[in-house]
Structure formats: C-alpha cells, structure tokens
Design an enzyme around this catalytic site. Structure first.
Site, PDB file in Angstrom:
ATOM      1  CG  HIS A 259      -0.126   6.581   0.027  1.00 38.41           C
ATOM      2  ND1 HIS A 259       0.443   7.520  -0.620  1.00 38.41           N
ATOM      3  CD2 HIS A 259       0.177   5.492   0.468  1.00 38.41           C
ATOM      4  CE1 HIS A 259       1.646   6.435  -0.701  1.00 38.41           C
ATOM      5  NE2 HIS A 259       1.341   5.398  -0.279  1.00 38.41           N
TER       6      HIS A 259
ATOM      7  CG  HIS B  36      -1.197   2.777  -2.797  1.00 41.09           C
ATOM      8  ND1 HIS B  36      -1.691   2.664  -1.527  1.00 41.09           N
ATOM      9  CD2 HIS B  36       0.290   2.499  -2.764  1.00 41.09           C
ATOM     10  CE1 HIS B  36      -0.854   2.406  -0.673  1.00 41.09           C
ATOM     11  NE2 HIS B  36       0.388   2.389  -1.390  1.00 41.09           N
TER      12      HIS B  36
ATOM     13  CG  HIS C  94       2.685  -2.523  -1.123  1.00 38.30           C
ATOM     14  ND1 HIS C  94       1.668  -2.293  -1.583  1.00 38.30           N
ATOM     15  CD2 HIS C  94       3.285  -1.126  -0.554  1.00 38.30           C
ATOM     16  CE1 HIS C  94       1.347  -1.085  -1.507  1.00 38.30           C
ATOM     17  NE2 HIS C  94       2.154  -0.318  -0.815  1.00 38.30           N
TER      18      HIS C  94
ATOM     19  CB  ALA D 240      -2.540  -0.573  -1.085  1.00 35.61           C
TER      20      ALA D 240
ATOM     21  CG  ASP E 197       5.348  -7.982   7.581  1.00 29.63           C
ATOM     22  OD1 ASP E 197       4.783  -8.686   7.035  1.00 29.63           O
ATOM     23  OD2 ASP E 197       5.199  -6.633   7.856  1.00 29.63           O
TER      24      ASP E 197
ATOM     25  CG  HIS F 257       2.615  -5.734   5.144  1.00 27.91           C
ATOM     26  ND1 HIS F 257       3.189  -5.503   6.529  1.00 27.91           N
ATOM     27  CD2 HIS F 257       2.086  -4.517   4.734  1.00 27.91           C
ATOM     28  CE1 HIS F 257       3.292  -4.072   6.725  1.00 27.91           C
ATOM     29  NE2 HIS F 257       2.510  -3.608   5.730  1.00 27.91           N
TER      30      HIS F 257
ATOM     31  CG  ASP G  67       6.237  -0.196   2.641  1.00 27.40           C
ATOM     32  OD1 ASP G  67       6.597   0.933   2.311  1.00 27.40           O
ATOM     33  OD2 ASP G  67       4.858  -0.445   2.761  1.00 27.40           O
TER      34      ASP G  67
ATOM     35  CG  LEU H   8      -0.992  -3.162   8.241  1.00 28.79           C
ATOM     36  CD1 LEU H   8      -0.822  -4.310   7.363  1.00 28.79           C
ATOM     37  CD2 LEU H   8      -0.068  -3.438   9.366  1.00 28.79           C
TER      38      LEU H   8
END
Length: 386
Positions: free
Chosen positions: A143, A197, A218, A222, A250, A253, A277, A310
């Site tokens: 971000h 985040h 997620h 973060a 995946d 992450h 995501d 990422l």
C-alpha cells in the site's frame, strides 16, 4: 435447459457431508434438494456431469483484480464484470471485489461502481472489500504510504451509508488509524470490520474484536507476529474465537508448516478461510501491471514490486484448495469448506452460500477427480465448462 434440472453422475459435497449416487436438484436460481439419483420427480431434467464431484461454489472475500484489470486502475462496472468472469473458471462464484488504498477520487469511483454492479446484479459480485486507507504505515505492505490516513467522522458515515447499497461491505482497518468506538458503530450498521496491515498487540486487537471486528486480513502477512511475550495480531487471530482469518495458500505468503500450526491452534467458532488476494494477472499471461503508478512484476508464482515487496498474489481459488489438500494435508472436505462455507460464515452469508440445502443459491462448482474445474454455475446458470 429447464428452470428445474438435476445434476447427476457426480459425487456431491453439500458443505457438510458427502452424497453418493445422488442428484443435485436446481429450481431456477436456488437449490431444491439432494435426492437419490433414481428418485427424480417428474418435470426435472437430468443433466449428466460425467463424473467427478460437485461442491458449493467458492467464496473469495479478497479479490483485487483478474482478467487483466485491477479495480484500482479501472474503477467501473465493466471492470467488476471482468474480474468476476475471470475468477469463475477457477470455481469462484461469489467474491468481494477489493480496492487497495487509493486516492479519494478513485475510492469514490470504486464505490459508485460497486453500488451500480449490485443494482445490475453482476454475476458473481457479492460486494466490496475496502482494504484501507485506514492502515498502519509500519505494516503497509504494497500500500502507498502517502495515501494511508486515520479514519474521520466523514469516512465512518460514508461506510455506513455505503452498506445500505451493497449486499456485503467489508473494510480492513488497523487500530493505529481507527478509534475503537468507530468499530462498534460500523459493526452495528452491518459493516464487516477486518483487522489487518497493523503492528498492534494482543490486548488492543482483542479489544477491537470485542468492539465488533470479526475478521483478520491475510493472516501472518503485514501484521505483528507471534512472540514469546506478545502474541501480536497473528496470535490474536488464532486465539480469539470470534475472529475469522483469511489466509493466502500459495506456499509463498505463508509456509505450509506455519499454516498447519495455525489450523491446529485456531479457536472457534471463527475459522481460517482461503483468500486469493488475486491481482490482474488471473486468467491472463501478462507479466506485469501497475498499482498506484508502481509496476508489479509477475515471476516464479509471485507478484512483487521492484524492491521485492509482495503485492497481492498470483493465485486462484482452486489452486488454493489443491494446496491445502495436497501440501498442507487437509481432508478434501475441509479444504472445500475453507473455500466456501467458512468464508460465507465469516461475512454472514452462510444462509445462502457455501452449502447445498433447500433455498440456498445454486452456485455450484464441478470438479474432476484430479481437482480440475469442469463446470461452474452461478444462480443456476452455467457460466463455465471445461
């Protein structure tokens, strides 16, 4: 095809249990029943699937893009339609199109597009996920830090007003940028509040859960991590039963062993749910795209900014299901629940999504025995055939 038909020839998973030698009866846009294959009532058209299995369509609560477009770069209804179409061949029948932290103008345009997509009943569109801008710069991820800011009274009012125009509205916030009283107001208005985040600690994160936050964005990425004296947001997500948590399966992450530990330790009733995501790359062969004016590069199964950060994931939902089944070692039924029933529960939609029962949405994914997608139906309409 008749409005009343039955899918036959496949093993059926209803979200809870398996059914063999059975037929899934669809009436219009809803499921009518699961019946013995030889006991179909008159007026029902049988449709042979050719084998494999049928399961509730996947529900993805974090989708940034697909089909070559990002909502951030093209905040309009056409892009929402493109994103939904791009994910359908991978089994996703309902998704929250996600806006990554952006300018007020882009955010307004995305909100307008979302409300119009809801009015037009775009196939597969479930609502919006506004990921930011009320995050922590310390855990900004991809971000743009210049766009991160605290939530104001006007922001709170806008979110509450938007909720009235969407079936589902989820927003990711960090306690560093949002007063806890705002979470209570948002939750009471039906906005789903997710923590993410953020560098916050356990005590604060738990207070936000008590105030009404019900999701964590997620897991492990973060956010503050689990330590010996401070569990962080990651530990809070696992320990606090009222929180559900998305996870990007995946193998990039989150390490598979970390996923196993989290799944073993997670306190309920909240669950760990699969999210992609996903970015613009899904359903395309593109090698790069832009986010807030920065280039994101696609290489070796990941998406990264030039500095290696990422930036979302190059992941579709059936690949996530296969990963947690084959690599993490979950039973297939549990892997399917993580992609359908559990995310539906996390966003208050389990009455119609994530399982087959009388009156639930006829959102269906057909899979081969090798777990490739063979067919997809949204609201009883076939939208993909392999």
């Amino acid at each position: 095809m008749s409005d009343r038909f039955a899918l036959t020839g496949a093993r059926i998973f209803d979200g809870d249990d398996w059914h063999d030698n059975a037929a899934l009866v669809v009436n219009g846009d809803v499921v009518e029943a699961i019946l013995p294959a030889g006991a179909l009532p008159s007026g029902v058209t049988p449709v042979d699937t050719g084998g494999g299995l049928l399961a509730p369509g996947f529900v993805d609560i974090q989708v940034n893009g697909g089909g070559g477009v990002m909502l951030n770069d093209h905040p309009d209804v056409a892009s929402i339609e493109t994103i939904c179409r791009a994910h359908a061949p991978f089994g996703t029948t309902a998704l929250l199109v996600t806006l990554i932290t952006d300018t007020p103008a882009i955010t307004t345009a995305a909100i307008t597009a979302g409300t119009e997509a809801a009015r037009e009943k775009v196939a597969g569109f479930l609502g919006l996920h506004l990921e930011g801008p009320h995050l922590s710069i310390a855990r900004k991820g991809a971000h743009d830090p210049a766009l991160i800011r605290p939530m104001t009274d006007a922001d709170q009012a806008a979110l509450i007003g938007l909720r009235r125009d969407l079936p589902v509205l989820l927003t990711t916030i960090a306690p560093e940028s949002v007063d806890v009283s705002r979470v209570t107001a948002l939750a009471k208005a039906g906005v789903i509040v997710s923590l993410g985040h953020s560098d916050t600690g356990y005590e604060t994160a738990n207070a936000f859960a008590v105030a009404g936050a019900t999701v964590v964005t997620h897991l492990f990425n973060a956010m503050s991590q689990i330590g010996n004296r401070e569990p962080g947001l990651a530990g809070t997500a696992i320990d606090v039963g009222s929180l559900s948590a998305g996870i990007i399966a995946d193998g990039i992450h989150v390490h598979p062993a970390t996923m196993i530990l989290a799944l073993r330790a997670k306190q309920g009733p909240g669950k760990i749910v699969l999210v992609t995501d996903a970015m613009a790359t899904i359903g395309t062969d593109m090698t790069s795209f832009t986010l807030n004016g920065r280039t994101v590069y696609r290489k070796d199964g990941s998406l990264r900014l030039a500095d290696g950060t990422l930036a979302g994931a190059d992941l579709d939902m059936i690949s996530a299901v296969r990963f947690v089944h084959r690599v993490v070692g979950l039973e297939l039924a549990e892997a399917l629940r993580m992609a359908s029933l559990y995310p539906a529960q996390a966003i208050g939609q389990a009455h119609r999504l994530g399982r087959f029962a009388n009156g639930t949405a006829a959102d269906i994914v057909g899979l081969t025995d090798e777990l490739d997608v063979s067919g997809v139906w949204i609201g009883g309409e076939k939208v993909f055939a392999a």
